[in-house]
Design a protein around this motif. Sequence first.
Motif, mmCIF file in Angstrom:
data_model
loop_
_atom_site.group_PDB
_atom_site.id
_atom_site.type_symbol
_atom_site.label_atom_id
_atom_site.label_comp_id
_atom_site.label_asym_id
_atom_site.label_seq_id
_atom_site.Cartn_x
_atom_site.Cartn_y
_atom_site.Cartn_z
ATOM 1 N N GLY A 91 0.815 -1.211 0.000
ATOM 2 C CA GLY A 91 0.000 0.000 0.000
ATOM 3 C C GLY A 91 0.847 1.258 0.000
ATOM 4 N N GLN A 92 1.906 1.240 0.779
ATOM 5 C CA GLN A 92 2.800 2.400 0.824
ATOM 6 C C GLN A 92 3.522 2.587 -0.511
ATOM 7 O OE1 GLN A 92 2.975 4.689 3.487
ATOM 8 N NE2 GLN A 92 3.846 5.785 1.764
ATOM 9 N N LEU A 93 3.955 1.498 -1.117
ATOM 10 C CA LEU A 93 4.603 1.584 -2.432
ATOM 11 C C LEU A 93 3.671 2.220 -3.461
ATOM 12 C CD1 LEU A 93 6.519 -1.781 -3.032
ATOM 13 C CD2 LEU A 93 7.454 0.517 -3.255
ATOM 14 N N LEU A 94 2.423 1.752 -3.509
ATOM 15 C CA LEU A 94 1.483 2.314 -4.480
ATOM 16 C C LEU A 94 1.227 3.794 -4.220
ATOM 17 C CD1 LEU A 94 -1.195 -0.485 -5.088
ATOM 18 C CD2 LEU A 94 0.781 0.139 -6.479
ATOM 19 N N GLN A 95 1.141 4.177 -2.958
ATOM 20 C CA GLN A 95 0.936 5.585 -2.640
ATOM 21 C C GLN A 95 2.161 6.427 -3.015
ATOM 22 O OE1 GLN A 95 -1.180 6.404 1.168
ATOM 23 N NE2 GLN A 95 -1.305 4.156 1.283
ATOM 24 N N ASP A 96 3.350 5.896 -2.788
ATOM 25 C CA ASP A 96 4.578 6.603 -3.174
ATOM 26 C C ASP A 96 4.653 6.777 -4.687
ATOM 27 O OD1 ASP A 96 5.314 6.739 -0.508
ATOM 28 O OD2 ASP A 96 6.846 5.170 -0.658
ATOM 29 N N ILE A 97 4.301 5.733 -5.426
ATOM 30 C CA ILE A 97 4.308 5.811 -6.886
ATOM 31 C C ILE A 97 3.269 6.816 -7.358
ATOM 32 C CG2 ILE A 97 3.848 4.518 -9.011
ATOM 33 C CD1 ILE A 97 4.916 1.999 -7.445
ATOM 34 N N ALA A 98 2.104 6.816 -6.716
ATOM 35 C CA ALA A 98 1.017 7.717 -7.107
ATOM 36 C C ALA A 98 1.404 9.184 -6.981
ATOM 37 C CB ALA A 98 -0.224 7.432 -6.271
ATOM 38 N N LYS A 99 2.341 9.496 -6.112
ATOM 39 C CA LYS A 99 2.791 10.887 -5.952
ATOM 40 C C LYS A 99 3.415 11.427 -7.231
ATOM 41 C CE LYS A 99 3.631 10.345 -1.008
ATOM 42 N NZ LYS A 99 4.647 10.188 0.039
ATOM 43 N N THR A 100 3.888 10.527 -8.085
ATOM 44 C CA THR A 100 4.536 10.949 -9.336
ATOM 45 C C THR A 100 3.599 10.817 -10.535
ATOM 46 O OG1 THR A 100 5.414 8.745 -9.872
ATOM 47 C CG2 THR A 100 6.751 10.149 -8.431
ATOM 48 N N LYS A 101 2.349 10.452 -10.301
ATOM 49 C CA LYS A 101 1.399 10.218 -11.387
ATOM 50 C C LYS A 101 0.310 11.279 -11.383
ATOM 51 C CE LYS A 101 3.557 6.357 -12.262
ATOM 52 N NZ LYS A 101 4.388 6.163 -13.427
ATOM 53 N N LYS A 102 -0.393 11.394 -12.509
ATOM 54 C CA LYS A 102 -1.403 12.452 -12.667
ATOM 55 C C LYS A 102 -2.637 12.280 -11.777
ATOM 56 C CE LYS A 102 -3.417 10.117 -16.621
ATOM 57 N NZ LYS A 102 -3.402 10.011 -18.047
ATOM 58 N N PHE A 103 -2.985 11.052 -11.410
ATOM 59 C CA PHE A 103 -4.217 10.798 -10.657
ATOM 60 C C PHE A 103 -4.061 11.026 -9.163
ATOM 61 C CE2 PHE A 103 -2.032 6.889 -11.769
ATOM 62 C CZ PHE A 103 -1.663 6.436 -10.516
ATOM 63 N N GLY A 104 -2.865 10.938 -8.615
ATOM 64 C CA GLY A 104 -2.600 11.247 -7.224
ATOM 65 C C GLY A 104 -2.898 10.136 -6.220
ATOM 66 N N VAL A 105 -2.490 10.402 -5.004
ATOM 67 C CA VAL A 105 -2.547 9.436 -3.908
ATOM 68 C C VAL A 105 -3.984 9.120 -3.492
ATOM 69 C CG1 VAL A 105 -1.873 9.021 -1.500
ATOM 70 C CG2 VAL A 105 -0.268 10.112 -3.076
ATOM 71 N N ASP A 106 -4.850 10.122 -3.473
ATOM 72 C CA ASP A 106 -6.228 9.890 -3.035
ATOM 73 C C ASP A 106 -6.934 8.846 -3.896
ATOM 74 O OD1 ASP A 106 -5.988 11.657 -0.932
ATOM 75 O OD2 ASP A 106 -6.895 13.342 -2.014
ATOM 76 N N SER A 107 -6.667 8.864 -5.175
ATOM 77 C CA SER A 107 -7.271 7.883 -6.074
ATOM 78 C C SER A 107 -6.784 6.464 -5.758
ATOM 79 C CB SER A 107 -6.951 8.237 -7.529
ATOM 80 O OG SER A 107 -7.597 7.353 -8.398
ATOM 81 N N VAL A 108 -5.502 6.324 -5.456
ATOM 82 C CA VAL A 108 -4.958 5.014 -5.090
ATOM 83 C C VAL A 108 -5.571 4.549 -3.774
ATOM 84 C CG1 VAL A 108 -2.868 3.789 -4.354
ATOM 85 C CG2 VAL A 108 -2.822 5.227 -6.381
ATOM 86 N N ARG A 109 -5.650 5.430 -2.810
ATOM 87 C CA ARG A 109 -6.256 5.069 -1.526
ATOM 88 C C ARG A 109 -7.693 4.592 -1.709
ATOM 89 N NH1 ARG A 109 -3.908 10.226 1.402
ATOM 90 N NH2 ARG A 109 -1.880 9.400 2.027
ATOM 91 N N LYS A 110 -8.443 5.296 -2.552
ATOM 92 C CA LYS A 110 -9.828 4.908 -2.810
ATOM 93 C C LYS A 110 -9.883 3.524 -3.450
ATOM 94 C CE LYS A 110 -14.007 6.046 -5.395
ATOM 95 N NZ LYS A 110 -14.239 4.638 -5.665
ATOM 96 N N ASN A 111 -9.032 3.267 -4.415
ATOM 97 C CA ASN A 111 -9.017 1.954 -5.078
ATOM 98 C C ASN A 111 -8.635 0.843 -4.109
ATOM 99 O OD1 ASN A 111 -9.340 1.794 -8.285
ATOM 100 N ND2 ASN A 111 -8.634 3.844 -7.695
ATOM 101 N N ILE A 112 -7.665 1.106 -3.261
ATOM 102 C CA ILE A 112 -7.279 0.112 -2.253
ATOM 103 C C ILE A 112 -8.448 -0.147 -1.307
ATOM 104 C CG2 ILE A 112 -5.810 -0.303 -0.238
ATOM 105 C CD1 ILE A 112 -3.532 1.130 -1.780
ATOM 106 N N LYS A 113 -9.098 0.915 -0.888
ATOM 107 C CA LYS A 113 -10.253 0.779 0.004
ATOM 108 C C LYS A 113 -11.358 -0.035 -0.669
ATOM 109 C CE LYS A 113 -13.436 3.549 2.773
ATOM 110 N NZ LYS A 113 -13.866 4.902 3.150
#
Length: 184
Positions: A91-113
Motif C-alpha cells: 500500500g505504501q509503495l502504491l501511494q509513493d508511486i502515485a505521488k509521481t502520477k497524474k491521478f494522485g494518492v487519493d485515487s490510489v487510496r480509494k481503489n485500495i479501500k
Amino acid sequence: MVRTEQNKQALTGASRNAQKAIDAVSAPEFANTPAKEKTAWAMAAMIHCDVCRLVIAYDECEREGIARLLWMADIISKLHEAKNWYSKTGGQLLQDIAKTKKFGVDSVRKNIKDINAKHSIANINSYSDYRNKLGYHYDKDALDYLEKFGKEDADKFFKLLSTFVQFSGEWATLTKLVIQDNLA
C-alpha cells in the motif's frame, strides 16, 4: 471447463505475469523505470502467483487428515504474510508511486479501500492461532491447535482462499494501472 483446467489456466497466467515482472526488475530495457515501480509490480505479481499456487495445491490435494491440516496451517502463514505486505509495504509503495502520477494518492487510496471492501481478507485473522501455534512454529500446545483446526469448516477456509486469489488479482491489476499512470 472442469475446475482442474481452470486451475491450470489461472496458475499459468499468474506464473507468466510474475516471471515477466520479476525479469523486468533487472532487464536493461527497464533500467530507467523507478525501482519502486518494478518492486511493486514484481511483488504483486509474485504474491498473486503464490496464492494461486496454494489454492490449487489445496483444491487438488488428495491427502486427508494430518497432512492436509498441516498444509492448511502453512497456507495460513503465507496468507498472513501476504496480507501484511498488502496492508503495509504494498500500500505504501502504491501511494509513493502515485505521488509521481497524474491521478494522485487519493485515487490510489480509494481503489485500495474498494478492493478491501469487495474482498474481505481480514478473515485471515480468525485463523491466526494456527499460524502462530502450528504453521511454521510448533507451540507447546500444537497438538491441541491441530485438533481444533481439524474441526474448522473446510468450505469456509476454501472460500477465504478463493477470495484472497481475487483480492491479489485485483491488487496486481491496480498496481499495473498505477505504474502505467492509467488509473481512472
